[in-house]
Write an enzyme that holds these catalytic residues in place. Structure first.
Site, PDB file in Angstrom:
ATOM      1  N   GLN A 105      -3.515   6.687  -6.016  1.00 58.55           N
ATOM      2  CA  GLN A 105      -2.232   6.683  -5.753  1.00 58.55           C
ATOM      3  C   GLN A 105      -1.728   5.632  -4.621  1.00 58.55           C
ATOM      4  OE1 GLN A 105      -0.691   9.333  -7.240  1.00 58.55           O
ATOM      5  NE2 GLN A 105       1.130   9.293  -6.286  1.00 58.55           N
ATOM      6  N   GLU A 106      -2.639   5.187  -3.868  1.00 65.04           N
ATOM      7  CA  GLU A 106      -2.163   4.400  -2.417  1.00 65.04           C
ATOM      8  C   GLU A 106      -2.237   3.084  -2.940  1.00 65.04           C
ATOM      9  OE1 GLU A 106      -0.967   5.125  -0.067  1.00 65.04           O
ATOM     10  OE2 GLU A 106      -1.390   7.339   0.478  1.00 65.04           O
ATOM     11  N   SER A 107      -3.258   2.513  -3.675  1.00 63.34           N
ATOM     12  CA  SER A 107      -3.575   1.157  -3.878  1.00 63.34           C
ATOM     13  C   SER A 107      -3.781   0.512  -5.401  1.00 63.34           C
ATOM     14  CB  SER A 107      -4.477   0.659  -2.838  1.00 63.34           C
ATOM     15  OG  SER A 107      -5.800   1.184  -3.307  1.00 63.34           O
ATOM     16  N   PHE A 143       1.108   7.640   4.092  1.00 64.74           N
ATOM     17  CA  PHE A 143       0.923   6.477   3.266  1.00 64.74           C
ATOM     18  C   PHE A 143       1.480   6.641   1.962  1.00 64.74           C
ATOM     19  CE2 PHE A 143      -2.428   7.523   6.367  1.00 64.74           C
ATOM     20  CZ  PHE A 143      -2.603   6.118   7.074  1.00 64.74           C
TER      21      PHE A 143
END
Length: 537
Positions: free
Chosen positions: A347-349, A511
């Site tokens: 999800q983040e990167s 984040f």
């Protein structure tokens, strides 16, 4: 009994151990399983246990809940996991519908003994997107949308079987169809009406059309029947020759299904599909976006073969990403399920270790340098980034130890995304309107989005915040985590599924997943669709 009541009955203590997450997510995947007992009136088929809706949940209720539940099959065309992310023709189309309405999309996959109609009518899902064509049986229990695509049923035959020139030449053959395919009954009625000596058999539970085509091409079964677009897709990657027989009937619409008491959802889906795909007097019309998605799964041989790559498919390889071993080792050190951490990293990167957010969050877990501690100068190093991110995540998990297991998990993810400050604001807002500040559903899932409205955020300590993004963030990670649990074992040496978790005490660990990652310095380019992190103070 609702899901939360079931969770509380099963986990009565307020401070649930990490191991309880295993039970919680298992309940999410399989609670209240529908046991089909009645028969369609024919000895080989079963009627839905829930033939008519028993819940009231139309578009307004879905908006309030913040999550649209899509029921589908796990296969190479409707929905599957690829390179850690979710993919599939039906999934991409439904996801675009959900995102346009600022909804999270939860994917529900049935077990072998569950039928789609019962799951839909019992409220476990809101829409069925599974590559179905409407049959007389289905139309008795559900409502269908306008066409999602046009398909034609074709016969596929094994090597050595003479290819029939017409339907009458099917005499003496044996065709095997997926056991859950509604077309199986229609095909039998057609056979009886025409008077053919044609054996029609159901396959083993959970065996999908693509696998039956492959088994036919290998000569393991005599033949099958499938949609022409699926046959064409399988032909592009299968080494064996796929031998087409005659088409059965005229092209027919592929549709999505909703409950009969969800007219607003049906209208919204129809309006969306009308702008994507239409049947015209001259054939069909499709929008540019729809065309890109359609070609990706049914016409582009290169993308279809990429989707079939074993190393990119956890259901085929048992691996999610190239960082599996590193994430597993570090997650175990802090008592977390590495599959949950992997779902968050995606999800983040999108597994891009040099991703940078607009706010400056960095690396796999999108950690802000001022929160990185001893790793603040090396956040582009995967191992260092994981140590920093897991420290923050674990801190939040410990901070919410007094919550029920599922709420604790959601609060943890929300704090990682929004920051503890915004989560605390939302909890105070919940108390102000007599909602439970310790609950996600019916609590923070309602009040977090209100932080974007002036009438609500002006009296909060941390002010304006797009809380609807956090609600989607939490539900998308949870959905991905559930799917990872079904596909990949917690311990590669012990295949039994299992789960755990953890989080952070950082007041400003937030984040967000943003679509425009910047690449600092040199290195490999980010993968297509990579998202970067953001941080809220």
């Amino acid at each position: 009994m609702d899901m939360i009541s079931l969770f509380r009955q099963r986990f009565p203590t307020r401070s649930a151990p990490l191991a309880a997450i295993v039970g919680v997510l298992a309940v999410l995947a399989a609670c209240e399983r529908i046991d089909d007992a009645a028969l369609y009136g024919r000895p080989d088929r079963r009627a839905p246990a829930v033939p008519q809706p028993i819940v009231q949940r139309d578009l307004d209720a879905i908006r309030t809940d913040g999550t649209l539940r899509m029921l589908t099959r796990y296969n190479a065309t409707s929905y599957f996991v690829h390179r850690g992310g979710e993919a599939g023709f039906d999934y991409e189309l439904c996801q675009r519908f959900a995102r346009a309405r600022e909804l999270a999309l939860e994917v529900v996959i049935p077990e072998a003994d569950e039928d789609l109609v019962s799951l839909l009518n019992s409220g476990r899902a809101d829409v069925v997107c599974a590559g179905l064509t409407l049959t007389d049986d289905l139309s008795r229990y559900v409502e269908a949308t306008r066409p999602v695509a046009m398909v034609q049923k074709v016969v596929v035959l094994a090597p050595g079987v003479d290819v029939p020139t017409g339907e009458a030449d099917l005499d003496g053959l044996t065709l095997t169809l997926p056991a859950h395919d509604p077309y199986l009954d229609e095909l039998k009625r057609w056979r009886d009406r025409v008077g053919l000596d044609l054996a029609i058999l159901p396959g083993m539970p959970l065996v999908e059309t693509e696998e039956l085509i492959a088994r036919t091409a290998r000569g393991e079964i005599q033949g099958t029947v499938a949609d022409d677009i699926v046959v064409a897709a399988v032909q592009s990657y299968l080494e064996e020759e796929v031998r087409r027989g005659p088409a059965l009937g005229q092209p027919r619409p592929m549709v999505w299904l909703v409950r009969g008491n969800s007219p607003e959802l049906l209208r919204a889906l129809n309006a969306y599909l009308k702008e994507s795909f239409r049947v015209t007097g001259d054939g069909t019309w499709r929008s540019q976006t729809y065309g890109i998605i359609y070609d990706r799964y049914f016409r582009n041989p290169r993308s279809i073969r990429t989707f079939q790559s074993e190393e990119a498919r956890p259901d085929l390889s048992g691996r999610i990403s190239r960082f599996d071993e590193l994430v597993r080792a570090q997650s175990e050190e802090v008592g977390l399920d590495w599959r949950l951490v992997t779902a968050l990293i995606y999800q983040e990167s999108r597994f891009y270790p040099r991703a940078v957010s607009k706010a400056g969050a960095r690396g796999l877990m999108q950690v802000m340098p001022h929160l990185g501690g001893a790793q603040s100068d090396s956040l582009f190093d995967p191992a260092a980034n994981l140590r920093a991110g897991l420290r923050l995540l674990r801190g939040s998990w410990d901070a919410y130890a007094y919550l029920d297991s599922l709420d604790r998990l959601r609060f943890t993810l929300a704090a990682y995304h929004a920051g503890v400050g915004h989560v605390t604001d939302a909890r105070r807002m919940a108390m102000d309107v007599n909602l439970d500040p310790n609950r996600w559903e019916g609590g923070l899932a309602i009040t977090l989005p209100r932080k974007a409205q002036r009438r609500w955020y002006t009296d909060t300590r941390h002010g304006y915040y797009r809380g609807d993004e956090t609600v989607r963030y939490v539900e998308e990670i949870l959905n991905r985590y559930r799917m990872y649990m079904r596909l990949v074992p917690l311990d590669p040496d012990a295949p039994a599924p299992s789960d755990s978790l953890a989080t952070t005490d950082a007041d400003s660990a937030a984040f967000a997943a943003m679509p425009d990652a910047e690449v600092p310095g040199d290195g490999e380019p980010p993968p297509e669709g990579a998202e970067d992190g953001d941080q809220s103070p």
